[in-house]
Design a protein around this motif. Sequence first.
Motif, PDB file in Angstrom:
ATOM      1  N   SER A  58       0.835  -1.202   0.000  1.00 57.50           N
ATOM      2  CA  SER A  58       0.000   0.000   0.000  1.00 57.50           C
ATOM      3  C   SER A  58       0.870   1.252   0.000  1.00 57.50           C
ATOM      4  CB  SER A  58      -0.959   0.002   1.192  1.00 57.50           C
ATOM      5  OG  SER A  58      -0.292   0.201   2.408  1.00 57.50           O
ATOM      6  N   GLU A  61       2.230   1.791  -3.573  1.00 62.80           N
ATOM      7  CA  GLU A  61       1.235   2.336  -4.511  1.00 62.80           C
ATOM      8  C   GLU A  61       0.950   3.811  -4.230  1.00 62.80           C
ATOM      9  OE1 GLU A  61       0.095   0.920  -7.260  1.00 62.80           O
ATOM     10  OE2 GLU A  61       1.249  -0.881  -6.787  1.00 62.80           O
ATOM     11  N   THR A  80      -5.943   3.359  -7.284  1.00 66.21           N
ATOM     12  CA  THR A  80      -6.776   2.180  -7.529  1.00 66.21           C
ATOM     13  C   THR A  80      -5.967   1.042  -8.136  1.00 66.21           C
ATOM     14  OG1 THR A  80      -7.414   2.980  -9.715  1.00 66.21           O
ATOM     15  CG2 THR A  80      -8.831   3.623  -7.875  1.00 66.21           C
ATOM     16  N   TYR A  84      -4.613  -1.967  -4.183  1.00 67.47           N
ATOM     17  CA  TYR A  84      -5.853  -1.194  -4.075  1.00 67.47           C
ATOM     18  C   TYR A  84      -6.930  -1.679  -5.053  1.00 67.47           C
ATOM     19  CZ  TYR A  84      -3.699   1.962  -0.784  1.00 67.47           C
ATOM     20  OH  TYR A  84      -3.100   2.474   0.342  1.00 67.47           O
ATOM     21  N   ARG A  88      -9.764  -1.479  -0.371  1.00 65.70           N
ATOM     22  CA  ARG A  88      -9.612  -0.026  -0.319  1.00 65.70           C
ATOM     23  C   ARG A  88      -8.723   0.413   0.845  1.00 65.70           C
ATOM     24  NH1 ARG A  88     -15.581   0.230  -0.832  1.00 65.70           N
ATOM     25  NH2 ARG A  88     -15.612   1.438   1.095  1.00 65.70           N
ATOM     26  N   ASN A  89      -8.466  -0.470   1.776  1.00 61.51           N
ATOM     27  CA  ASN A  89      -7.698  -0.114   2.971  1.00 61.51           C
ATOM     28  C   ASN A  89      -6.623  -1.156   3.288  1.00 61.51           C
ATOM     29  OD1 ASN A  89      -9.213   2.341   4.052  1.00 61.51           O
ATOM     30  ND2 ASN A  89     -10.851   0.867   3.645  1.00 61.51           N
TER      31      ASN A  89
END
Length: 153
Positions: A58, A61, A80, A84, A88-89
């Motif tokens: 994460s 990204e 996205t 992702y 979303r988390n």
Amino acid sequence: MPDAFREPFAAPPTIFGVSLLAAILMGLVIPWPVFPALVQFTFGPGAIVGGVILIRQSMHEIGAANTTYDPFAASTALVTSGIYRRTRNPGYLGLAVIQLGLAILINNFWIVLTCIVAVIVTTLFVIKLEEEKLFNAFGRDYADYCGRVRRWI
């Protein structure tokens, strides 16, 4: 204005850290071992490594999109790609997976329970505010993304 939003009352690492500390203290007072040794030493470390990988992916990204990882700051890009595309988390999911891995490794079921509380608190008091912020910043693109990708898993 993209940076006009309410800040969460605490950063997720703090929420998960406090819940972990509370569980460890509860385990000292009332031990609650439930995991066999094979599970402890196989799945515990594996979950911890998996959680670290989620967080690192994460961060990668977010960095590649040149936006912020800070839940208190305004986002400049909707990410996205990579991990992702699946959650979303991923950073918060990584924290939860690490905490569950620690629960298994040190054989303390209190950690599982407080992890559930940390996930609920993070969802209600951090993620909901972030979602509002991202919707205000990215509108329909963010709404479409939410329709394709789950909040947690």
